[in-house]
Design a protein around this motif. Sequence first.
Motif: not given
Length: 566
Positions: A361-370
């Motif tokens: 599964i391709n999991q992506v971590q969110m980074h609101e600051e960027i």
Amino acid sequence: MSTQRLGELLVRNKLITEEQLEIALREQKMNKERLLATLIRLKYVDENELAALLSRQYGAPLIDLADFEIDASVVKLISADVVQKYHLVPVNRAGATLIVAMSDPSNIFAIDDIKFMTGHNVEVVVATEGAIKDAIDKYYDQSASLADVMGDLEDIDLEVVEDDDQVDINELQMATEDAPVVKLVNLILTDAIKKGASDIHIEPYEHSFRVRYRIDGVLYEVMNPPLKLKNAITSRIKILSEMDIAERRLPQDGRIKIKLPGGKDMDYRVNCLPTLFGEKICLRLLDKSNLQLDMTKLGYEEDALRWFKQEISKPFGMVLVTGPTGSGKTVSLYSALAELNKTTENISTAEDPVEFNFAGINQVQMHEEIGLNFASALRAFLRQDPDIIMIGEIRDFETAEIGVKAALTGHLVLSTLHTNDAPSTINRLLNMGIEPFLVASAVNLITAQRLGRRLCQECKEIDKIPKQALLDAGVPPDEVDDFVCYKGKGCSNCNDSGYKGRVGIYQVMPMFDELKEMVLAGANTTEIKRESMRLGVRTMRQSALLKLKEGVTTFEEVLRCTIGDD
């Protein structure tokens, strides 16, 4: 005997099915644990039946370790690392023979190693997995006791700092390396695992400093370290989680990963929050070995589970899981993804944070600051030839709109929302700005959920609830006379709480054609709820009462976790 042959033995004796063996072998490989431990964790076998079978098969006596007090000289013959590695415990010594209790007497490598290390002949007896774990905890617990550590802490000569801005970072760094501070932090991290905690809260106040664990959804205070150590303890955890100890004015996030005996890993998701009297630390325990991904074990009723599986197996559409923080939404989504995770499917997830990682599964971590938020990740997914998309949470119109359009253009979309129940989720989407015809067309199913505490089966006893209270709670009048409730008396198995573990309470609402027509006609939440009940959808209160009737939870939990139906 190899793992495969052991599994075949259990299938042959009808303790498990071929399908259960296949699932257990897959889980075992993923979590790097022993097959027997996996089977017991998945509740596929009863450990007493398993021990009895292995005792008969190998001609080794079956014993109850609770009846034995093992001599310290015998315990010293085998190191803690070895007993953890092979999951065994020495019981007694008779001349040149050492009696060793094992849950798997077929492990000849373990027996040969013990012979070589101790110079004794080895006689094997069989004990249950749980009994051996308890004996290892009792005789090989290497962590210092809370009383010892707290006693050492009182002797540390540190002053309370009134103004955090004046803390000398070099002095603070040295304080975090003091042996008692290190011991206390280690004790907090490991004790939480032993007690089955899901979260650790370390909280400073004006005149006190406390540590609380969340166990089965309820917070318990476990210790009050000296207030003068709040900066040293907080900074020690910040260093372990790779945060900036010089920054004390802004929230920070980090992770700690520790290796436990037996090769098991434990992750902690750490958040630091500046408060009026210092930094509050919250640690979320992420134990992949205890992650229950078998949907049949989560607490779904039979018809609800059938509906849920039916809708996630469709090639397109949207499945929404709703509920407050800590209601088990992530586990439900992960369970669905585990069911769908095949080499033929391209699965991508946008999560904040990624709690567990899964192969395939391709999991992506969110980074609101960027600028990497759910909406931007979702746009990127649609250029990645997706089959299945999971959005951690729909928070705004932009994310909802892209998700709905993806569901309408040939993709299966799984996501979460914060609403009180399944019918109110429709109005939440409409209030975000999604058109009624898009909601009716895109949404396949909505499930709302809560987590209730599971009744301890070791000490449960009948609880006499007044008939009127049962009627007020929603028990049908024709069932009330036969309704038997239970409560937990409290025992060593459940730390005298009466509860052991948690169970899901669900409202699973497929979007039947009748409900879609009501959405298009502008029906309100109450009207949709009544129609869904007429179509056979259980409310969360009805689901909770069913679990009460089955002896899974208590009347107190039914009232705590759910509200009555109008």
